[in-house]
Design a protein around this motif. Sequence first.
Motif, short mmCIF file in Angstrom:
data_model
loop_
_atom_site.label_atom_id
_atom_site.label_comp_id
_atom_site.label_asym_id
_atom_site.label_seq_id
_atom_site.Cartn_x
_atom_site.Cartn_y
_atom_site.Cartn_z
N CYS A 162 -2.45 4.48 -8.61
CA CYS A 162 -1.63 5.16 -7.72
C CYS A 162 -0.28 5.24 -8.82
N ARG A 176 7.74 10.24 -0.79
CA ARG A 176 7.53 9.44 -2.08
C ARG A 176 7.67 9.84 -3.42
N GLU A 177 7.38 11.25 -3.46
CA GLU A 177 7.68 11.85 -4.90
C GLU A 177 9.01 11.82 -5.31
N ASN A 221 5.15 2.89 -5.17
CA ASN A 221 4.20 2.05 -4.99
C ASN A 221 4.47 0.51 -5.46
N ASP A 223 0.80 -1.08 0.03
CA ASP A 223 -0.09 0.05 0.02
C ASP A 223 0.82 1.16 0.06
N PRO A 224 0.74 2.07 -1.08
CA PRO A 224 -0.32 1.87 -2.36
C PRO A 224 0.21 0.94 -3.14
N LYS A 247 2.62 3.76 2.25
CA LYS A 247 1.74 4.84 2.53
C LYS A 247 2.22 6.02 3.47
N SER A 283 1.17 8.26 -10.64
CA SER A 283 2.12 9.39 -9.62
C SER A 283 3.50 8.97 -9.36
N LYS A 306 5.30 8.51 -7.42
CA LYS A 306 5.49 8.23 -6.03
C LYS A 306 5.84 6.62 -5.93
#
Length: 550
Positions: free
Chosen positions: A287, A333-334, A294, A266-267, A324, A290, A292
């Motif tokens: 997700c 996470r980005e 995952n 998750d995600p 998450k 993005s 980020k």
Amino acid sequence: MIFGPTPLEEAKGAILAHSLRLPGKVLKKGSVLDEAAVAALREAGRREVVTARLEAGDVPEDEAADRLATALTAAHIARSRAATGRVNLLAETAGLLVLDERRINAINAVDESLTVATLPNHTMVTAKEMIATIKVIPFAVPGKVLAVAEAVARGGAGPAFAIHPFRPLKVGLVLTELPGIKESVMEGAVEATGARLAALQGTLLPVERVRHEEGAVAEALGRLRRSGAEILLIAGASAVVDRRDVGPAAIVRAGGSIEHFGMPVDPGNLLCLGRIGEIPALVLPGCARSPKLNGFDWVLQRLFAGLKVTAKDVMAMGVGGLLKEIETRPLPREQAPRTPPPLLAPRRPRTVAAIVLAAGRSRRMAPLNKLLVADSQGTPMVARVVDNVLASHARPVIVVTGHERDRVEEALSGRPVLFAHAEGYAEGLSASLKAGLAALPPEAEGFLVCLGDMPLVSGAMLDRLIAAFDPEEGRAIVMPTFRGKQGNPMLWSREFLAEMASITGDVGARHLVGKHADRMVEVEMADDAVLRDFDTTEAMKALPPSGRGG
């Protein structure tokens, strides 16, 4: 191995357990006591010393570490030279690190004297990145214990450590559309996917944009297969909620099958894993639009590394799968696809700056300023030195000026360096050193002190010094040597700044080495560049052509 106080009469050939400072001499921990060392101890009034004495069958720490490293080294893995009972294993190429965890645990369970520490399993690594360290705890290991550890290391069906290089795969992406979906959402999905693939050496084929309907998606998958796609991805306008939803159904309609729906990450929970023939086909979770980190990233990395991903593999990703962001455990996470997660932060290289001393009056070559004398290619000596430093990983590069300040700065025009002027340069070397130290940024953990008249020291040599620098391991001072002779430049931890600030006169900081010998490590170089300075016109004439950056 016999450890404890040893009478001096029995100490010859024993290993010194702790560093000792004697009048005019320092005996370093781990050194083998010879007749001269025993005599120095006796002269200092000692009758015994704490040592380790090897018994029959014992293997010295460096040899033991080297032998265990040999048993663990495999394709795409390099190793460092054994020192203080340690050998590091490094990746020779970018890829995915895959470990035989049970075997590594078994090695660590053989005996407390032998340890193997690794990065987490299935970690993305870059070329030259350290993946493991082998450390022998005592000064020696019983030969029988080492033999058992070597047998365990070699005992599996494959290597205990494997680097699976990333392959330059072609990837097909199907974007499904529904009325009302913003164009920015579609563009964001393509951009994020392209960035992921580029990081793994992959190529994104022209994107197929179709209606969010089973038949349209199946036809798009067929076109991408004919275009040479080696992985197929479906990014739905609506999140997949069942293995019979539009995306999974399109994979089946195109002649494929669904192997698993959902994952314990998750995600990334709603990832769907399928296959059309031998081509992996995935329906992406929302997700994945993005950048980020995952669960899709974990699956994609394994596929690019040439590993088959099964339903069992996906179901085993739950431990550590909570990615998450929550308020009490922030995670940037980005930035995750490009940088390691916070737990791996210690892997970053040490921050080392460089100070180039270029303030001297060049008395031996007067009236010429030797730093400004050009070589056969028209490059001033100080420029050659700075170019070599800039070719290393040291940053920032601080050039200390003094005599003929304007001319030195002009010679270095256009180079990304900082200047620090030593107002009292006529007082000697200590004034120049202090000016450079004052300009160090607070984040610098260490600093190289480079001399402006040593143009043969290459960037690669400086990087060898930086690689050896580790204050936590006792390597707070790094000194280059050639055939046992100590040279320059030296690398210092910022812990010595206060002592250096008290130096006066025309001297540097080298005398501090004797005071802190137990914090110093020597790095042997392949040639004598670290011993050669150029103080006369005759020496300058013999200067070989420059190889910019070395």
